[in-house]
Motif scaffolding. Structure first.
Motif: not given
Length: 401
Positions: A148-164
């Motif tokens: 769910g956190t990954g899904q929320v993070v991707m609402l603010f950008g693309d998959w790169h934000l997951i690594f941040v």
């Protein structure tokens, strides 16, 4: 540091490993599209590459931490985790991403090996099983929240934000450990870091029947879990069409595992590790047998309600198996805790990764390969426990090893 803070820190150190796996799941499809991955099964390599690096690096961290202490190698591993996460933001290709995931796994291995070594430095026997259960309970919250956190993070950008996000979390834990956790390796347990000493430590671990057999049993049981992680997105989204509800279903099962670890922590002091884990292993096999029969009956797809209920029941048993088997394997090896955690962790992770990859790559549009994997691996796990215990289950004892 009080016991509650200690458990929380240890759980978060181990949780960084689960975070690096589970937070990726909602982004696998976007990663594949972004980096030109045509075969959907090949997206699973994002998980497998990480686990391979995680597995092999464990062989080094244990002997190093037995010589130089727990803190310095842990800080190194956390640093590798942070740098590789940030570097993944700039990858030009899928191959480059896999290489960085491999390196990230190398860093994360420190958290698995050294965390268990730290716990064994301080606790033993049922006390260790209780603490490990509480750590696993907090650890299991990560699979509840991570997709769910990954899904929320991707609402603010693309998959790169997951690594941040992963880099930030690891940096916070690094600072917490630096300021709050002292060195736990006892001076009497320091071992020289030489080839002869390392091989001697490996021999001590691998010739201990109880430690070896419980580790092999854990390896096969964890192989089933890794098989599910590899194919979770394809089953939940591809077969059952959950879409954005995929993280909710994933979290619900993980919550069952967290509850199981909490219950185990409350009961293990009274009933012991063997009684609880042996009963859970038999329950695991029974549920998986029923799951397989119903999957064959309802081919090609068992109704989702039945699938999720049986899977949750299976994972509830898993919560009692994991922490107790790990404690049973480590119990006779306190004098070589770092090396023991290293060898046992490598065997469990490498073996589990290979088995999980086999199950994941066998995905054929149905859940049958996964369910067959759970059933088969639970039988093999039971065989190794019977070997460890000379064929007698439910016997609480401190037998010679």
């Amino acid at each position: 540091m009080g016991k509650i803070e200690f458990i929380a820190l240890m759980a978060l150190l181990m949780a960084l490993n689960a975070l690096a796996i589970d937070i990726m799941l909602p982004g696998l499809q976007e990663i594949g599209a972004s980096l030109g991955v045509e075969n959907e099964n090949h997206r699973q390599y994002v998980i497998s590459a990480y686990l391979i690096g995680f597995a092999f690096a464990q062989l080094l961290y244990g002997p190093i931490s037995d010589r130089f202490g727990r803190r310095a190698p842990m800080f190194f591993g956390l640093g590798v985790y942070v740098v590789s996460s940030l570097a993944a933001i700039f990858v030009p290709s899928f191959a480059a991403l896999l290489a960085l995931r491999f390196i990230q796994g190398i860093g994360s291995a420190a958290m698995r090996v050294i965390t268990i070594s730290i716990v064994r430095d301080i606790f033993g026997g049922r006390a260790m099983a209780e603490v490990m259960s509480l750590i696993m309970m907090v650890f299991m919250v990560v699979p509840v929240l991570a997709p769910g956190t990954g899904q929320v993070v991707m609402l603010f950008g693309d998959w790169h934000l997951i690594f941040v996000f992963m880099a930030v979390m690891a940096s916070v834990v690094w600072a917490w450990m630096y300021f709050r956790l002292p060195e736990t390796l006892h001076a009497d347990d320091v071992r020289p870091f030489t080839v002869r000493s390392v091989l001697q430590g490996f021999r001590i671990v691998l010739t201990n029947r109880v430690a070896l057999c419980y580790t092999l049993a854990s390896t096969f049981i964890f192989g089933a879990l890794f098989g599910f992680i590899n194919s979770a997105q394809q089953i939940y989204v591809g077969i059952y069409g959950l879409g954005v509800w995929f993280p909710v279903a994933f979290a619900g099962v993980a919550a069952f595992m967290a509850l199981s670890s909490f219950v185990n922590a409350r009961l293990v002091g009274q009933f012991g590790m063997r009684r609880l884990s042996h009963g859970a292993l038999l329950g695991f096999l029974a549920v998986n047998t029923l799951w397989l029969l119903l999957t064959l009956l309802w081919a090609p797809h068992v109704p989702f309600a039945i699938f999720i209920v049986l899977f949750a029941l299976s994972m509830f048993q898993f919560g009692w198996i994991g922490s107790n088997f790990n404690s049973l394997a480590m119990e006779p090896l306190g004098h070589v805790a770092g090396t023991a955690s290293s060898v046992l962790g490598f065997m469990g992770t490498a073996g589990g990764t290979i088995l999980g990859a086999i199950i994941g790559q066998a995905f054929n549009g149905t859940a049958l390969p996964l369910v067959m994997g759970f059933f088969s691996l639970s039988i093999i796990g039971l065989i190794f426990v019977l070997i460890a215990e000379h064929g007698k289950l439910f016997q609480p004892h401190n037998q010679p090893v």
